[in-house]
Design a protein around this motif. Structure first.
Motif, PDB file in Angstrom:
ATOM      1  N   ASN A  23      44.338  45.028  39.566  1.00 36.13           N
ATOM      2  CA  ASN A  23      43.637  44.750  38.768  1.00 36.13           C
ATOM      3  C   ASN A  23      44.028  43.608  37.842  1.00 36.13           C
ATOM      4  N   ASP A  24      45.564  43.713  37.605  1.00 36.99           N
ATOM      5  CA  ASP A  24      45.979  43.289  36.719  1.00 36.99           C
ATOM      6  C   ASP A  24      46.888  40.964  37.920  1.00 36.99           C
ATOM      7  N   LEU A  25      46.681  41.282  39.002  1.00 41.02           N
ATOM      8  CA  LEU A  25      47.693  40.302  39.911  1.00 41.02           C
ATOM      9  C   LEU A  25      46.361  39.634  40.101  1.00 41.02           C
ATOM     10  N   LYS A  26      45.383  38.782  39.928  1.00 45.59           N
ATOM     11  CA  LYS A  26      44.800  37.814  40.225  1.00 45.59           C
ATOM     12  C   LYS A  26      44.803  36.089  39.569  1.00 45.59           C
ATOM     13  N   SER A  27      46.165  36.195  38.698  1.00 45.00           N
ATOM     14  CA  SER A  27      46.934  34.449  38.802  1.00 45.00           C
ATOM     15  C   SER A  27      46.728  33.623  39.433  1.00 45.00           C
ATOM     16  N   GLY A  28      46.534  32.330  40.108  1.00 44.54           N
ATOM     17  CA  GLY A  28      47.022  31.719  41.175  1.00 44.54           C
ATOM     18  C   GLY A  28      48.393  31.363  41.262  1.00 44.54           C
ATOM     19  N   ALA A  29      49.552  31.911  39.935  1.00 49.69           N
ATOM     20  CA  ALA A  29      50.941  31.889  40.198  1.00 49.69           C
ATOM     21  C   ALA A  29      50.926  33.399  41.161  1.00 49.69           C
ATOM     22  N   ARG A  31      49.412  34.840  43.135  1.00 49.40           N
ATOM     23  CA  ARG A  31      48.595  34.212  44.602  1.00 49.40           C
ATOM     24  C   ARG A  31      50.212  33.344  45.257  1.00 49.40           C
ATOM     25  N   ASP A  32      49.923  32.537  44.991  1.00 49.26           N
ATOM     26  CA  ASP A  32      51.538  31.454  45.536  1.00 49.26           C
ATOM     27  C   ASP A  32      52.470  31.924  45.510  1.00 49.26           C
ATOM     28  N   ALA A  33      53.004  32.876  44.334  1.00 48.99           N
ATOM     29  CA  ALA A  33      54.519  33.210  45.103  1.00 48.99           C
ATOM     30  C   ALA A  33      54.748  34.673  46.299  1.00 48.99           C
ATOM     31  N   SER A  34      53.308  35.019  45.672  1.00 52.17           N
ATOM     32  CA  SER A  34      52.805  35.654  47.110  1.00 52.17           C
ATOM     33  C   SER A  34      53.274  35.704  48.462  1.00 52.17           C
ATOM     34  N   MET A  35      52.448  34.334  48.635  1.00 54.11           N
ATOM     35  CA  MET A  35      52.687  34.226  50.315  1.00 54.11           C
ATOM     36  C   MET A  35      53.468  33.343  50.096  1.00 54.11           C
ATOM     37  N   ILE A  60      49.532  40.718  55.425  1.00 55.19           N
ATOM     38  CA  ILE A  60      48.945  40.240  54.633  1.00 55.19           C
ATOM     39  C   ILE A  60      46.970  40.067  54.416  1.00 55.19           C
ATOM     40  N   ALA A  61      46.792  39.931  55.661  1.00 56.96           N
ATOM     41  CA  ALA A  61      44.994  40.381  55.406  1.00 56.96           C
ATOM     42  C   ALA A  61      44.552  41.339  55.581  1.00 56.96           C
ATOM     43  N   GLY A  62      45.629  42.773  55.939  1.00 63.42           N
ATOM     44  CA  GLY A  62      45.280  44.143  54.950  1.00 63.42           C
ATOM     45  C   GLY A  62      45.665  44.652  53.809  1.00 63.42           C
ATOM     46  N   ASN A  63      45.938  43.917  53.227  1.00 65.63           N
ATOM     47  CA  ASN A  63      46.812  44.340  51.655  1.00 65.63           C
ATOM     48  C   ASN A  63      46.018  44.506  51.287  1.00 65.63           C
ATOM     49  N   GLU A  64      45.941  45.613  50.023  1.00 68.32           N
ATOM     50  CA  GLU A  64      44.888  45.853  49.145  1.00 68.32           C
ATOM     51  C   GLU A  64      44.495  44.247  48.023  1.00 68.32           C
ATOM     52  N   VAL A  65      46.101  44.846  47.309  1.00 65.21           N
ATOM     53  CA  VAL A  65      46.699  43.682  46.171  1.00 65.21           C
ATOM     54  C   VAL A  65      45.997  42.253  46.292  1.00 65.21           C
ATOM     55  N   LEU A  66      46.329  42.313  47.541  1.00 63.58           N
ATOM     56  CA  LEU A  66      45.790  40.839  47.956  1.00 63.58           C
ATOM     57  C   LEU A  66      44.387  40.487  48.531  1.00 63.58           C
ATOM     58  N   GLN A  67      43.698  41.215  48.391  1.00 59.29           N
ATOM     59  CA  GLN A  67      42.569  41.614  48.456  1.00 59.29           C
ATOM     60  C   GLN A  67      41.440  40.696  47.418  1.00 59.29           C
ATOM     61  N   ASN A  68      42.281  40.603  46.208  1.00 54.18           N
ATOM     62  CA  ASN A  68      42.049  39.797  45.381  1.00 54.18           C
ATOM     63  C   ASN A  68      41.742  38.370  45.435  1.00 54.18           C
ATOM     64  N   PHE A  69      41.817  37.801  46.315  1.00 46.37           N
ATOM     65  CA  PHE A  69      41.912  36.727  47.274  1.00 46.37           C
ATOM     66  C   PHE A  69      41.200  36.210  48.158  1.00 46.37           C
ATOM     67  N   PRO A  70      40.851  34.949  48.677  1.00 45.79           N
ATOM     68  CA  PRO A  70      39.651  35.146  50.186  1.00 45.79           C
ATOM     69  C   PRO A  70      40.701  34.888  51.044  1.00 45.79           C
ATOM     70  N   ALA A  71      41.307  35.750  52.214  1.00 42.15           N
ATOM     71  CA  ALA A  71      41.758  35.558  53.390  1.00 42.15           C
ATOM     72  C   ALA A  71      42.866  34.206  53.976  1.00 42.15           C
TER      73      ALA A  71
END
Length: 151
Positions: A23-29, A31-35, A60-71
């Protein structure tokens, strides 16, 4: 315990920690850094074969944390970073590390980006030296000590 088991346990532990912070990992920064981190680990040896690209995309698609963002958005960002790395690895790496450094302002996000790199790198049971070296470089870009992550 065999090295492979330790790698697998470490990746599982990192994923558990990430889910706890979801829930703390929803920022664009983040998302961009993770990819960028996923692309850097996937291309760590200087090449990305189609099966490796597909495996990382599935992780990436199956990672629960990254599901905060559109696949679709995640896939596009991952592919863009991979494109930079495959076109010219050294030049692309500079650009990708700059993307990773965007998460530096928030320590929790910076640590989570490193943890994602470890999860991706260890997913096949072989977090090899090239992958470890890329995650270590990302630690430096994020201002984090690599030893904090046993790197």
């Amino acid at each position: 315990m065999a090295l492979w088991d330790r790698i697998k346990d470490s990746a599982t532990q990192m994923q558990t920690q990430l889910v706890a912070k979801k829930n703390d990992l929803k920022s664009g920064a983040f998302r961009d850094a993770s990819m960028a981190m996923c692309a850097l680990v996937a291309a760590a040896d200087g090449t990305v074969d189609p099966s490796e690209r597909q495996r990382v995309a599935q992780l990436i698609a199956g990672n629960e944390v990254l599901q905060n963002f559109p696949a679709d958005d995640l896939r596009r960002r991952f592919e863009d970073n991979l494109g930079k790395l495959t076109a010219d690895f050294d030049f692309g790496k500079v650009s990708v590390l700059q993307e990773i450094a965007k998460a530096k302002k928030k320590p929790a996000e910076a640590r989570a980006v490193v943890q994602i790199g470890i999860v991706i790198g260890g997913a096949d049971g072989d977090f090899d030296k090239a992958e470890q070296a890329m995650v270590r470089e990302a630690c430096f870009a994020l201002g984090l000590p690599p030893h904090e992550f046993d790197l």
